[in-house]
Design an enzyme around this catalytic site. Structure first.
Site, PDB file in Angstrom:
ATOM      1  N   ASN A  23       0.811  -1.222   0.000  1.00 54.32           N
ATOM      2  CA  ASN A  23       0.000   0.000   0.000  1.00 54.32           C
ATOM      3  C   ASN A  23       0.845   1.274   0.000  1.00 54.32           C
ATOM      4  O   ASN A  23       0.316   2.374  -0.180  1.00 54.32           O
ATOM      5  CB  ASN A  23      -1.007  -0.029   1.158  1.00 54.32           C
ATOM      6  CG  ASN A  23      -2.105  -1.050   0.897  1.00 54.32           C
ATOM      7  OD1 ASN A  23      -2.258  -1.547  -0.229  1.00 54.32           O
ATOM      8  ND2 ASN A  23      -2.875  -1.388   1.920  1.00 54.32           N
ATOM      9  N   CYS A 125     -16.481  -3.917  -3.954  1.00 54.41           N
ATOM     10  CA  CYS A 125     -15.589  -5.072  -3.963  1.00 54.41           C
ATOM     11  C   CYS A 125     -15.989  -6.006  -2.842  1.00 54.41           C
ATOM     12  O   CYS A 125     -16.980  -5.762  -2.159  1.00 54.41           O
ATOM     13  CB  CYS A 125     -14.136  -4.648  -3.869  1.00 54.41           C
ATOM     14  SG  CYS A 125     -13.701  -4.151  -2.229  1.00 54.41           S
ATOM     15  N   ARG A 130     -17.560   0.799  -1.742  1.00 52.33           N
ATOM     16  CA  ARG A 130     -16.437   1.690  -1.414  1.00 52.33           C
ATOM     17  C   ARG A 130     -16.522   2.954  -2.263  1.00 52.33           C
ATOM     18  O   ARG A 130     -16.063   3.000  -3.396  1.00 52.33           O
ATOM     19  CB  ARG A 130     -15.117   0.945  -1.594  1.00 52.33           C
ATOM     20  CG  ARG A 130     -15.033  -0.211  -0.611  1.00 52.33           C
ATOM     21  CD  ARG A 130     -13.862  -1.097  -0.868  1.00 52.33           C
ATOM     22  NE  ARG A 130     -12.585  -0.496  -0.526  1.00 52.33           N
ATOM     23  CZ  ARG A 130     -11.416  -1.081  -0.721  1.00 52.33           C
ATOM     24  NH1 ARG A 130     -11.378  -2.289  -1.245  1.00 52.33           N
ATOM     25  NH2 ARG A 130     -10.295  -0.474  -0.408  1.00 52.33           N
ATOM     26  N   ARG A 407      -2.732 -11.420  -4.086  1.00 50.52           N
ATOM     27  CA  ARG A 407      -2.786 -10.010  -4.495  1.00 50.52           C
ATOM     28  C   ARG A 407      -2.022  -9.152  -3.494  1.00 50.52           C
ATOM     29  O   ARG A 407      -1.564  -8.062  -3.827  1.00 50.52           O
ATOM     30  CB  ARG A 407      -4.234  -9.523  -4.524  1.00 50.52           C
ATOM     31  CG  ARG A 407      -5.001  -9.872  -5.754  1.00 50.52           C
ATOM     32  CD  ARG A 407      -6.360  -9.232  -5.722  1.00 50.52           C
ATOM     33  NE  ARG A 407      -6.258  -7.793  -5.488  1.00 50.52           N
ATOM     34  CZ  ARG A 407      -7.280  -7.002  -5.156  1.00 50.52           C
ATOM     35  NH1 ARG A 407      -8.489  -7.516  -5.030  1.00 50.52           N
ATOM     36  NH2 ARG A 407      -7.105  -5.715  -4.972  1.00 50.52           N
TER      37      ARG A 407
END
Ligand code: EPU
Length: 426
Positions: A23, A125, A130, A407
């Site tokens: 991130n 998702c 979101r 992922r």
């Protein structure tokens, strides 16, 4: 389809090196678009989401490659070479954005670099609805013209102007997107109530390394805009350790009554988790190059409520839920960020956990042990929670749909095997 097969019950022990933060990398890769030239980013984890961002950068006209040679020792296996000299396309199609919501991060950077961005609106998702209203609010406040047509956000703005932006939600990617757009806005931008996760600080550090002037003072992010891209230059940057991966491995140590040292993990990023693990009965110590976690007794229950940094991270909530499901007593986990972040719970129940979900809270009555079962991952962190449950369970656990886990975690099974776990990918 690939699966993880775990034979549980082994105490993990040893040392493991934490990978670079996913991130942090994603917004930093987007940020390279702002400064034309060749950037070197070290410590990039090789993950599904990073490959998606590489694809997006290529769509804009950048060239992106892993460093493969050996002639320069400072360039390593996990170094990305991103050349943004030829960037000229500001349209990012739905086929890519639908793979990963964080694709929308390039909107702010493209606005700054090319004066326009045409990016598919990300959908919901696995962890919930979101919204992106805070991102759009920020762009509008900077003077961008926004239009939404056929599922695309069209943002234009050749002369953005700095201003005060008060966010209603401390959204991580909205803060990052607004930061990226405001770099080229004339004058000063102040982001008030922005997110302050370690990856936001890392994005600020990277942006300052390409020539921006950004400070965090009294919880306000202050950007002194650069009127021309000529004032920015490419950079060489090392990504720091992923605190969510580190936290996941710390819980792996505790759930197996193990003793592991996480090399590169930073104590200050993980204080919310550390406090809870201590309450549960683990011993944690700062070493000269990371964090050592050990435990050899029954876990005590505890309660947590997720909130933006420095609160308890939603990205570690599912993993802690697995641990609390074998604690000696009742715990309550409250998820305030994402409405569907309890997807792992029905799977934990299949492994013998006793958990009742009531709205945004899960009440966990600890059981003595979990038992191996066939379960399915449905998102990155929920999938990691199932791996942890499998490590502690009696018997064999088979986890399907592990592409979700991959992922966000590089070689999780390899790292766990190195610590003694019986886990294989088939
Ligand atoms: N929100 C709004 N409006 C917006 C944006 C967000 O109301 O415009 C709300 C959301 O509904 C949510 C809260 O704000 O309730 C926080 O969401 P945020 O926007 O911070 O999430 P994000 O930026 O989309 C990042 C991480 C997530 C992590 C969250 C929370 C990246 C690429 N993703 O997502 O990471 O869960 O922050 O910390 O940084 C993961 O790595 O597995 C992951 C999902």
């Amino acid at each position: 389809m690939k699966k993880f097969i775990i034979d549980g019950g082994v105490r993990l022990h040893g040392e493991v090196k934490v990978s670079g933060s996913k991130n942090s990398c994603l917004p930093i890769m987007a940020a390279t678009l702002l400064a034309p030239g060749k950037h070197l980013i070290h410590g990039v984890p090789k993950l599904g989401d990073i490959h998606t961002m590489m694809q997006i950068l290529r769509v804009t006209g950048a060239s992106v490659d892993w460093y493969k040679g050996a002639e320069e020792s400072r360039l390593k296996d996990h170094t990305l070479i991103i050349d943004t000299s030829e960037v000229n396309n500001s349209e990012i199609p739905y086929e890519i954005v639908s793979k990963m919501r964080a694709s929308f991060l390039v909107t702010g950077a493209l606005l700054g670099r090319l004066g326009s961005a045409h990016v598919a609106r990300p959908g919901g998702c696995a962890i919930g609805h979101r919204p992106i209203d805070e991102h759009l609010y920020g762009f509008k406040m900077l003077g961008a013209q926004l239009e939404e047509k056929h599922g695309y956000i069209h943002a234009k703005g050749n002369s953005l102007v700095g201003t005060e932006i008060h966010l209603n939600e401390q959204s991580v990617t909205a803060t990052e997107n607004i930061l990226l757009a405001s770099v080229t806005a004339r004058g000063k931008t102040h982001i008030i109530n922005g997110a302050k996760e370690p990856h936001i600080i890392e994005l600020i550090n990277f942006l300052n390394s390409i020539g921006t002037e950004i400070e965090l003072e009294n919880d306000i992010i202050m950007i002194n805009g650069r009127s021309s891209l000529d004032q920015l230059h490419p950079s060489e940057y090392e990504i720091s350790a992923d605190y969510i991966e580190a936290g996941t491995l710390m819980i792996a140590a505790v759930i197996t009554n193990g003793d592991i040292t996480l090399i590169r993990a930073r104590w200050e990023d993980l204080t919310a988790l550390i406090t809870k693990l201590q309450e549960i009965g683990a011993t944690l110590e700062k070493t000269n190059n990371g964090i050592r976690v050990k435990k050899n007794n029954v876990s005590k229950p505890c309660s947590i409520k997720t909130s933006p940094y420095p609160g308890f991270p939603t990205d570690l909530q599912p993993q802690l839920t697995s641990l609390l499901s074998i604690a000696n007593g009742t715990s309550v986990v409250t998820e305030t960020m994402f409405e569907q972040r309890f997807n792992h719970i029905p799977e934990l129940v299949r492994m013998g956990a006793q958990i009742e979900v009531d709205g945004r809270s899960a009440v966990i009555n600890g059981v003595q042990s979990l038992s191996g079962a066939q379960v399915m991952a449905s998102d990155i962190r929920g999938g990691a929670a199932l791996v942890l449950a499998g490590l502690s369970a009696k018997g064999k656990t088979e986890i399907s749909r592990i592409y979700h886990i991959e992922r966000g975690y590089e070689g999780l099974e390899v790292k766990l095997r190195g610590l003694g776990a019986n886990i294989k990918k088939v």
